[in-house]
Design a protein around this motif. Structure first.
Motif, short mmCIF file in Angstrom:
data_model
loop_
_atom_site.label_atom_id
_atom_site.label_comp_id
_atom_site.label_asym_id
_atom_site.label_seq_id
_atom_site.Cartn_x
_atom_site.Cartn_y
_atom_site.Cartn_z
N ASN A 54 67.69 -23.19 -19.64
CA ASN A 54 67.54 -23.14 -18.41
C ASN A 54 67.40 -21.93 -17.60
N ASN A 55 66.10 -21.33 -18.31
CA ASN A 55 65.51 -20.58 -17.48
C ASN A 55 64.57 -20.37 -17.08
N ASN A 56 63.87 -20.20 -16.27
CA ASN A 56 63.21 -20.18 -15.60
C ASN A 56 62.18 -18.55 -15.30
N TRP A 57 62.27 -17.32 -15.60
CA TRP A 57 62.33 -16.85 -14.98
C TRP A 57 60.79 -15.47 -15.09
N CYS A 81 62.32 -11.30 -19.72
CA CYS A 81 63.77 -12.18 -19.52
C CYS A 81 65.32 -11.52 -20.04
N TYR A 82 66.29 -11.70 -19.43
CA TYR A 82 67.49 -11.98 -19.65
C TYR A 82 68.06 -11.31 -21.06
N GLN A 83 68.80 -9.68 -21.55
CA GLN A 83 68.77 -9.95 -22.75
C GLN A 83 70.54 -9.09 -22.10
N LEU A 84 71.86 -9.56 -22.66
CA LEU A 84 72.76 -8.71 -22.51
C LEU A 84 74.21 -9.90 -23.32
N LYS A 103 64.51 -1.25 -3.15
CA LYS A 103 63.03 -0.20 -3.77
C LYS A 103 63.55 0.55 -5.40
N GLU A 104 62.62 0.48 -6.02
CA GLU A 104 62.47 0.82 -7.27
C GLU A 104 64.60 0.89 -7.71
N CYS A 105 64.31 -0.47 -8.38
CA CYS A 105 65.23 -0.73 -8.88
C CYS A 105 65.19 -1.51 -10.51
N VAL A 106 66.17 -1.51 -10.90
CA VAL A 106 66.58 -2.25 -12.28
C VAL A 106 67.61 -3.34 -11.73
N CYS A 107 67.22 -4.61 -12.24
CA CYS A 107 68.30 -5.98 -12.06
C CYS A 107 68.39 -6.80 -13.23
N LEU A 108 69.13 -7.00 -13.43
CA LEU A 108 69.53 -7.71 -14.71
C LEU A 108 70.71 -8.61 -14.48
N THR A 109 70.70 -9.82 -14.13
CA THR A 109 71.10 -10.86 -13.73
C THR A 109 70.65 -12.62 -14.39
N ALA A 110 71.75 -13.58 -14.81
CA ALA A 110 71.58 -14.80 -14.71
C ALA A 110 72.45 -14.99 -12.93
N CYS A 111 71.75 -16.51 -12.64
CA CYS A 111 71.61 -16.63 -11.58
C CYS A 111 71.26 -18.19 -10.91
N GLY A 112 71.60 -19.10 -10.30
CA GLY A 112 71.04 -20.21 -9.53
C GLY A 112 70.27 -19.95 -9.00
N LEU A 144 67.66 -14.43 -15.91
CA LEU A 144 68.11 -16.56 -15.84
C LEU A 144 67.90 -17.01 -15.36
N CYS A 145 67.69 -17.48 -15.22
CA CYS A 145 67.58 -18.32 -13.73
C CYS A 145 67.28 -19.26 -13.99
N ALA A 146 68.21 -20.50 -13.12
CA ALA A 146 68.92 -22.04 -13.37
C ALA A 146 67.29 -22.78 -12.56
N THR A 147 66.68 -22.00 -11.41
CA THR A 147 64.97 -22.50 -10.11
C THR A 147 64.07 -21.21 -10.58
N GLN A 148 63.05 -22.15 -9.41
CA GLN A 148 62.21 -21.00 -9.77
C GLN A 148 62.53 -20.13 -8.94
#
Length: 406
Positions: free
Chosen positions: A209-212, A188-191, A147-156, A171-175
């Motif tokens: 391939n980003n389905n964010w 959207c992922y920015q890094l 809870k109450e977290c910030v997450c920046l990630t690129a993942c499958g 950034l997410c390769a799937t839904q």
């Protein structure tokens, strides 16, 4: 070449042999190709492990039956890949520190965790008010009871369960999938940092391939919305900060077998790492997209980049969606309404960019001319008319959504 080693040798049968000595006795022998074969034969029916040292290096071998093979596996200490119980502290895992292993983050509070390496998968459990960066994850990032977290990630794959008030830049390769979660805000992922493009490749991720924004809610509630897209005015920098200097220190926590779960009250700088870490959108490796849920206004335009191992400039329009994948000749003819591009789609993956905005076709064409001085159709395709562009965008991204563009 002879190499000295210690090889476990089964003791000769004896009615008065000390059992404890049977387990500990070793003989030192000289190994060459012939003696190694003899040792292999003598240990038939048993599985033995030994080390051969030579030329300043140690090689680990296993003898099982009459087969001897080198053991290339390395010992993995789970503490090296666990971040647990961090309170009001900061953890950095620099490039090369994870190396494609699985990562576990749990029971942290008011922590800042930066993992700048490619990772196999991430489980993050029971964390509160934490800021986390998982820069390149091949498999799933599973957030549970956070809870109450910030997450920046690129993942499958992204999954959340029993989470509340989370801001995820993705950034997410799937839904992306949420379950039993509320107040989930997506961006959207920015890094960028030195080595990120390589880490994304090692994780099998394409920045196109980003389905964010295409979120699926497994547990929707009638009359309520469990998730939403962050406003376009919101950036990653509104939620997290990184050191302003070019050298990013390894701070406060070395994850090792001596990990105690405590963090010193002062920063412990181990060594400077030249990584040029930035959250700025204009330098991000992953292009910023507005998402397909934005209502288009003005013209639409499909820009297709054929494989030529080069990068291109970006037109000054709103980039709504991107997709990278392979196309067959039939796919190309359906989208481009011509067989002229059948040869080019065979070169390798193509990148589709969906732009929107007033006069965006003209803007995209001007940039394409600058990128391609000679043969425009050999490298870049840009829609010719607004009427044609709308159907081309629909065909290209519908094809991609169905997985036919892979």
């Amino acid at each position: 070449m002879e190499m000295e080693t210690k090889v476990p040798v089964a003791p000769e049968s004896s009615n008065h042999t000390d059992p404890s000595q049977q387990a500990t006795d070793v003989d030192t022998v000289k190994l060459n190709s012939s003696s190694l074969a003899s040792a292999t034969f003598a240990l038939r029916g048993q599985a033995q492990h030994y080390t051969v040292e030579g030329n300043g290096q140690a090689q680990h071998y296993t003898v099982e039956g009459n087969v001897c093979y080198r053991d290339k596996r390395r010992t993995v200490d789970l503490h090296d890949y666990t971040v647990e119980g961090i309170k009001d502290g900061e953890v950095w895992k620099m490039p090369g520190s994870v190396g494609g292993e699985q990562l576990l983050v749990q029971n942290c509070c008011n922590a800042r965790i930066y993992v700048l390496d490619h990772i196999n998968s991430v489980n993050m459990d029971n964390c509160t008010n934490c800021t986390v960066v998982f820069s390149a994850v091949r498999g799933s990032v599973f957030l549970r009871e956070c809870k109450e977290c910030v997450c920046l990630t690129a993942c499958g794959q992204l999954r959340t369960r029993d989470c509340w008030k989370m801001n995820v830049f993705l950034l997410c390769a799937t839904q992306p999938i949420i379950e039993s979660s509320t107040s989930i805000h997506m961006g959207c992922y920015q890094l960028t940092y030195t080595g990120l493009e390589g880490h994304l490749q090692e994780a099998g991720l394409s920045c196109f391939n980003n389905n964010w924004s295409d979120v699926h809610d497994f547990t929707p509630v009638d009359g309520e919305t469990n998730w939403c897209l962050l406003p376009f005015t919101v950036t990653v920098q509104d939620y997290m900060t990184v050191p302003s200097h070019r050298y990013c220190p390894v701070i406060t926590q070395a994850l090792s077998r001596h990990h105690t779960g405590t963090v010193p009250s002062y920063p412990v700088v181990l060594e400077p790492a030249h990584i040029d870490l930035s959250l700025a959108g204009d330098t991000s490796v992953v292009p910023y997209t507005w998402g397909p849920h934005k209502n288009p206004s003005g013209e639409s335009c499909l820009v297709t980049l054929f494989c030529d191992s080069q990068q291109s400039q970006r037109p000054a329009c709103l980039l709504l969606q991107t997709k990278e994948g392979l196309m067959g000749p039939a796919d190309a003819e359906r989208v481009f309404l011509s067989s002229s591009y059948n040869h080019f789609v065979g070169r390798g993956p193509v990148v589709g960019l969906y732009y929107d905005g007033p006069n965006c076709i003209l803007s995209c064409q001007r940039v394409a001319v600058k990128v391609v001085v000679t043969d425009l159709t050999g490298l870049v395709y840009v829609s010719n008319s607004p009427a044609m562009a709308r159907s081309q965008v629909d065909d290209f991204f519908r094809h991609a959504q169905l997985g036919l563009l892979c």
